[in-house]
Design a protein around this motif. Structure first.
Motif, short mmCIF file in Angstrom:
data_model
loop_
_atom_site.label_atom_id
_atom_site.label_comp_id
_atom_site.label_asym_id
_atom_site.label_seq_id
_atom_site.Cartn_x
_atom_site.Cartn_y
_atom_site.Cartn_z
N PRO A 1 0.82 -1.22 0.00
CA PRO A 1 0.00 0.00 0.00
C PRO A 1 0.85 1.27 0.00
O PRO A 1 0.91 2.00 0.99
N THR A 2 1.49 1.55 -1.14
CA THR A 2 2.39 2.69 -1.18
C THR A 2 2.21 3.54 -2.43
O THR A 2 2.00 3.01 -3.52
N ALA A 3 2.26 4.84 -2.23
CA ALA A 3 2.43 5.80 -3.32
C ALA A 3 3.56 6.76 -2.96
O ALA A 3 3.64 7.86 -3.50
N LEU A 4 4.44 6.32 -2.06
CA LEU A 4 5.51 7.18 -1.58
C LEU A 4 6.49 7.57 -2.68
O LEU A 4 7.22 8.55 -2.54
N GLY A 5 6.49 6.81 -3.77
CA GLY A 5 7.46 7.06 -4.82
C GLY A 5 7.21 8.24 -5.70
O GLY A 5 8.00 8.51 -6.61
N GLY A 6 6.12 9.00 -5.49
CA GLY A 6 5.84 10.06 -6.43
C GLY A 6 5.08 11.25 -5.88
O GLY A 6 4.99 11.43 -4.67
N HIS A 7 4.52 12.03 -6.79
CA HIS A 7 4.00 13.35 -6.46
C HIS A 7 2.50 13.39 -6.24
O HIS A 7 1.93 14.46 -6.08
N PHE A 8 1.82 12.24 -6.23
CA PHE A 8 0.40 12.22 -5.86
C PHE A 8 0.06 10.89 -5.22
O PHE A 8 0.72 9.87 -5.45
N GLY A 9 -0.99 10.92 -4.41
CA GLY A 9 -1.44 9.72 -3.73
C GLY A 9 -2.60 9.05 -4.44
O GLY A 9 -3.15 9.57 -5.41
N GLY A 10 -2.97 7.87 -3.95
CA GLY A 10 -4.10 7.12 -4.49
C GLY A 10 -3.77 5.66 -4.70
O GLY A 10 -4.58 4.78 -4.41
N MET A 11 -2.58 5.40 -5.22
CA MET A 11 -2.20 4.01 -5.49
C MET A 11 -2.07 3.18 -4.22
O MET A 11 -2.20 1.95 -4.25
N GLU A 12 -1.82 3.84 -3.09
CA GLU A 12 -1.66 3.10 -1.84
C GLU A 12 -2.94 2.37 -1.43
O GLU A 12 -2.91 1.45 -0.61
N ARG A 13 -4.08 2.77 -1.99
CA ARG A 13 -5.35 2.13 -1.63
C ARG A 13 -5.68 0.92 -2.50
O ARG A 13 -6.67 0.23 -2.26
N ALA A 14 -4.88 0.67 -3.53
CA ALA A 14 -5.21 -0.37 -4.50
C ALA A 14 -5.34 -1.77 -3.89
O ALA A 14 -6.30 -2.49 -4.23
#
Length: 312
Positions: free
Chosen positions: A16-29
């Motif tokens: 559950p991570t989107a730490l790699g970039g400039h926007f969130g959302g992928m961490e919920r996938a």
């Protein structure tokens, strides 16, 4: 070589991570895919009938995304810590499954997931020589010195090959693969310096247009068969933005002129039947967007996972 994988268990690990970039959302996938019933869809795929499933839950990561203006490597400290936790989570899941016949299905999260997942596999199976099939519309071969954005999710392919920031590479136990045993599939949106680095490396590249043609598919299959003679198993990293944006996929960065699902599944299956098993398959960059087809995207994940993980 690994034992033949005819009756195996598959371990599901969420990243559950989107730490790699400039926007969130992928961490919920990972949560979204489970809520939609991904495991039931996987079990319904004919090639995966009889598989034993172990859902090992998600690696610990709170918060899953934090805004960071760093122009070289966003959330560097957080990512270094998270990649270690993800590798340990994958390691413990595979250990619970017990035996060389188990395989990994990792659900992301951004593409840094793959670097951590490969580290976890190699911790459980010391000395394993992996081949890497990296499906992505983007190259993911930047480093903090070449990135135009600072997004670390544009670096994990390079990290797996041992390139980039020393802390990130070490956090992913890199290098995890020799560049001569790796290929980019579907890459078409590459930064100039990144493109030059890929061209100068030993990494093979099969573009989306090439894989749309039977001759291109045959070339990719021939490459996989040759590499399979010198490796023990494959890891497949599948960023869902490798699929053509016309599919209205629920993904973070849709790109035009990508792979059709059929072409992608053909390429995945060619690698999976090249002579050595697939020990890990990861689906990343899934993100619920307004108007996008999230159930259809989940089904695509199931199709691709079947192509990768069904017995050869």
């Amino acid at each position: 070589m690994l034992a033949g994988m005819t009756d195996r268990s598959i371990v599901i690990c969420g990243s559950p991570t989107a730490l790699g970039g400039h926007f969130g959302g992928m961490e919920r996938a990972p949560t979204l895919l489970r809520e939609l019933g991904l495991q039931d869809r996987l079990a319904a795929r004919p090639g995966l009938a009889g598989t034993t499933w172990l859902d090992h839950g998600d690696a610990e990561n709170d918060p899953g995304w934090v805004a960071d203006p760093d122009p070289r490597a966003k959330n560097l400290d957080r990512l270094v810590a998270y990649l270690g936790r993800l590798a340990a989570h994958v390691e413990s899941g595979l250990e619970q499954a017990d035996g060389d016949g188990s395989a990994l299905l990792v659900l992301g999260g951004d593409c840094t997931t793959h670097a951590g997942a490969m580290a976890g596999i190699r911790r459980v199976r010391p000395g394993i020589r992996l081949g890497l099939a990296w499906f992505d519309a983007h190259g993911d071969f930047n480093t903090p010195d070449t990135t135009p954005s600072g997004n670390v999710w544009g670096m994990p392919f390079a990290m797996a090959c041992g390139r980039g920031d020393e802390r990130l590479v070490a956090a992913a136990d890199g290098p995890s693969v020799r560049m001569l045993d790796a290929a980019l599939f579907g890459g078409q949106v590459l930064d100039e310096t990144e493109s030059r680095m890929l061209a100068a490396s030993g990494v093979a590249h099969f573009g989306a247009g090439m894989l749309a043609d039977p001759a291109g598919q045959a070339a990719a299959a021939a490459w996989a068969a040759k590499v399979a003679r010198r490796i023990d198993a494959w890891y497949m990293a599948f960023d869902m933005d490798a699929l053509d944006a016309d599919g209205n996929w629920a993904i973070a960065m849709p790109e035009a002129d990508g792979l059709t699902l059929d072409a992608a599944a053909l390429a995945v299956r060619a690698i999976a039947t090249s002579g050595v098993p697939v020990v890990g398959f990861g689906a990343t960059a899934i993100m619920d967007r307004e108007g996008a087809d999230l159930p259809g995207t989940m089904e695509a994940v199931a199709v691709l996972a079947e192509a990768a993980l069904a017995p050869a």
